[in-house]
Motif scaffolding. Structure first.
Motif, mmCIF file in Angstrom:
data_model
loop_
_atom_site.group_PDB
_atom_site.id
_atom_site.type_symbol
_atom_site.label_atom_id
_atom_site.label_comp_id
_atom_site.label_asym_id
_atom_site.label_seq_id
_atom_site.Cartn_x
_atom_site.Cartn_y
_atom_site.Cartn_z
ATOM 1 N N ALA A 31 0.852 -1.187 0.000
ATOM 2 C CA ALA A 31 0.000 0.000 0.000
ATOM 3 C C ALA A 31 0.886 1.235 0.000
ATOM 4 N N PRO A 32 0.469 2.303 -0.668
ATOM 5 C CA PRO A 32 1.320 3.495 -0.722
ATOM 6 C C PRO A 32 1.523 4.079 0.667
ATOM 7 N N ALA A 33 2.770 4.390 0.979
ATOM 8 C CA ALA A 33 3.089 4.997 2.260
ATOM 9 C C ALA A 33 2.813 6.492 2.175
ATOM 10 N N VAL A 34 2.448 7.065 3.278
ATOM 11 C CA VAL A 34 2.217 8.493 3.321
ATOM 12 C C VAL A 34 3.565 9.137 3.619
ATOM 13 N N ALA A 35 4.118 9.795 2.621
ATOM 14 C CA ALA A 35 5.437 10.403 2.768
ATOM 15 C C ALA A 35 5.297 11.818 3.308
ATOM 16 N N ARG A 36 6.249 12.207 4.110
ATOM 17 C CA ARG A 36 6.265 13.563 4.663
ATOM 18 C C ARG A 36 6.796 14.519 3.601
ATOM 19 N N ASP A 37 6.159 15.654 3.460
ATOM 20 C CA ASP A 37 6.598 16.689 2.534
ATOM 21 C C ASP A 37 6.334 18.029 3.214
ATOM 22 N N THR A 38 7.285 18.429 4.062
ATOM 23 C CA THR A 38 7.128 19.652 4.844
ATOM 24 C C THR A 38 7.673 20.838 4.068
ATOM 25 N N GLN A 39 6.848 21.845 3.895
ATOM 26 C CA GLN A 39 7.223 23.053 3.165
ATOM 27 C C GLN A 39 7.853 24.043 4.142
ATOM 28 N N HIS A 40 9.047 24.543 3.781
ATOM 29 C CA HIS A 40 9.744 25.526 4.607
ATOM 30 C C HIS A 40 10.046 26.766 3.773
ATOM 31 N N PHE A 41 9.978 27.926 4.385
ATOM 32 C CA PHE A 41 10.435 29.174 3.792
ATOM 33 C C PHE A 41 11.569 29.659 4.695
ATOM 34 N N LEU A 42 12.796 29.516 4.199
ATOM 35 C CA LEU A 42 13.976 29.738 5.023
ATOM 36 C C LEU A 42 14.752 30.969 4.559
ATOM 37 N N PRO A 43 15.477 31.615 5.485
ATOM 38 C CA PRO A 43 16.209 32.835 5.127
ATOM 39 C C PRO A 43 17.406 32.551 4.211
ATOM 40 N N ILE A 44 17.591 33.433 3.245
ATOM 41 C CA ILE A 44 18.672 33.310 2.264
ATOM 42 C C ILE A 44 20.007 33.769 2.845
ATOM 43 N N GLU B 8 12.135 28.675 -0.821
ATOM 44 C CA GLU B 8 11.234 27.576 -0.479
ATOM 45 C C GLU B 8 11.981 26.248 -0.588
ATOM 46 N N CYS B 9 11.789 25.408 0.416
ATOM 47 C CA CYS B 9 12.392 24.076 0.429
ATOM 48 C C CYS B 9 11.341 23.089 0.919
ATOM 49 N N HIS B 10 11.342 21.903 0.340
ATOM 50 C CA HIS B 10 10.452 20.835 0.790
ATOM 51 C C HIS B 10 11.310 19.707 1.329
ATOM 52 N N ALA B 11 11.011 19.281 2.558
ATOM 53 C CA ALA B 11 11.806 18.236 3.202
ATOM 54 C C ALA B 11 10.913 17.062 3.573
ATOM 55 N N GLY B 12 11.442 15.871 3.339
ATOM 56 C CA GLY B 12 10.743 14.650 3.716
ATOM 57 C C GLY B 12 11.618 13.806 4.615
ATOM 58 N N ASN B 13 11.209 12.574 4.840
ATOM 59 C CA ASN B 13 11.980 11.678 5.693
ATOM 60 C C ASN B 13 13.306 11.296 5.054
ATOM 61 N N ILE B 14 13.340 11.236 3.729
ATOM 62 C CA ILE B 14 14.516 10.733 3.031
ATOM 63 C C ILE B 14 15.147 11.790 2.136
ATOM 64 N N VAL B 15 14.350 12.660 1.530
ATOM 65 C CA VAL B 15 14.841 13.596 0.520
ATOM 66 C C VAL B 15 14.373 15.023 0.831
ATOM 67 N N ALA B 16 15.252 15.981 0.515
ATOM 68 C CA ALA B 16 14.873 17.401 0.565
ATOM 69 C C ALA B 16 15.146 17.981 -0.815
ATOM 70 N N GLY B 17 14.331 18.951 -1.224
ATOM 71 C CA GLY B 17 14.497 19.526 -2.554
ATOM 72 C C GLY B 17 14.201 21.010 -2.604
ATOM 73 N N VAL B 18 14.894 21.676 -3.524
ATOM 74 C CA VAL B 18 14.697 23.094 -3.800
ATOM 75 C C VAL B 18 14.603 23.236 -5.305
ATOM 76 N N ALA B 19 13.687 24.058 -5.776
ATOM 77 C CA ALA B 19 13.598 24.368 -7.208
ATOM 78 C C ALA B 19 13.756 25.875 -7.355
ATOM 79 N N LEU B 20 14.714 26.278 -8.176
ATOM 80 C CA LEU B 20 14.959 27.701 -8.410
ATOM 81 C C LEU B 20 14.929 27.999 -9.895
ATOM 82 N N ARG B 21 14.535 29.212 -10.196
ATOM 83 C CA ARG B 21 14.522 29.690 -11.578
ATOM 84 C C ARG B 21 15.120 31.089 -11.573
ATOM 85 N N GLY B 22 15.909 31.403 -12.597
ATOM 86 C CA GLY B 22 16.510 32.725 -12.651
ATOM 87 C C GLY B 22 16.917 33.102 -14.067
#
Length: 179
Positions: free
Chosen positions: A48-61, A156-170
């Motif tokens: 069964a699909p596990a419910v993965a954590r995906d916590t949204q953070h807004f952190l200082p640059i 903005e950063c999204h962190a889970g139990n195993i992986v964290a990710g950031v997407a940037l555009r410029g």
């Protein structure tokens, strides 16, 4: 007569043995069926699909940009400008880039994993700028799940139990000094 009763007794024992074997065979089949059902149920629960954590953070640059890790990993040849700050009057646009790195977040705090992946994202933008002959990346904004978030102070950063990710555009540009 005694031999007849002995034969009769032996005959009844022989006929009782197959009945006992039949009962134990049925019990064995029932046990096998129950075991198969339990294993199948366990397999369904495990798949069964596990419910993965995906916590949204807004952190200082700024704390990240002022860190030793940033100066070691990024150097000074490409400048970074976040949000809609326009640093110079003369800008020669070379293109744009979107990066979306991930990092291992296991055994790290969300803040630590997010700082690391934010620096990785800036490094990827820096490499793109160099490829395009640019000396700066401006209008840097978060673009997680292609939802823009523009700020000169936070990313903005999204962190889970195993992986964290950031997407940037410029925008990749050449900045010319003011005349």
């Amino acid at each position: 007569m005694a031999s007849r009763s002995a034969q009769s007794l032996a005959s009844s024992k022989r006929s009782a043995a197959p009945a006992t074997r039949a009962r134990s065979g049925r019990a064995s089949r029932v046990l096998t069926l129950v075991s198969a059902l339990l294993l199948g149920s366990a397999g369904l629960v495990a798949s069964a699909p596990a419910v993965a954590r995906d916590t949204q953070h807004f952190l200082p640059i700024m704390p990240v940009m002022a860190s030793t890790a940033a100066s070691q990993r990024l150097g000074k040849d490409v400048a970074f400008f976040f949000g809609d700050k326009q640093p110079y009057e003369r800008i020669e646009k070379r293109g744009w880039a979107r990066v979306n790195p991930k990092t291992n977040a296991t055994n790290k705090s969300d803040a630590e994993a997010c700082r690391w992946v934010f620096l990785s994202a800036l490094r990827e933008l820096q490499e793109k700028a160099r490829e395009y002959g640019a000396n700066a990346v401006i209008n840097i904004r978060s673009d997680y799940d292609k939802v823009p978030y523009s700020s000169s102070e936070k990313y903005e950063c999204h962190a889970g139990n195993i992986v964290a990710g950031v997407a940037l555009r410029g925008d990749l540009v050449i900045l010319h000094p003011k005349n």
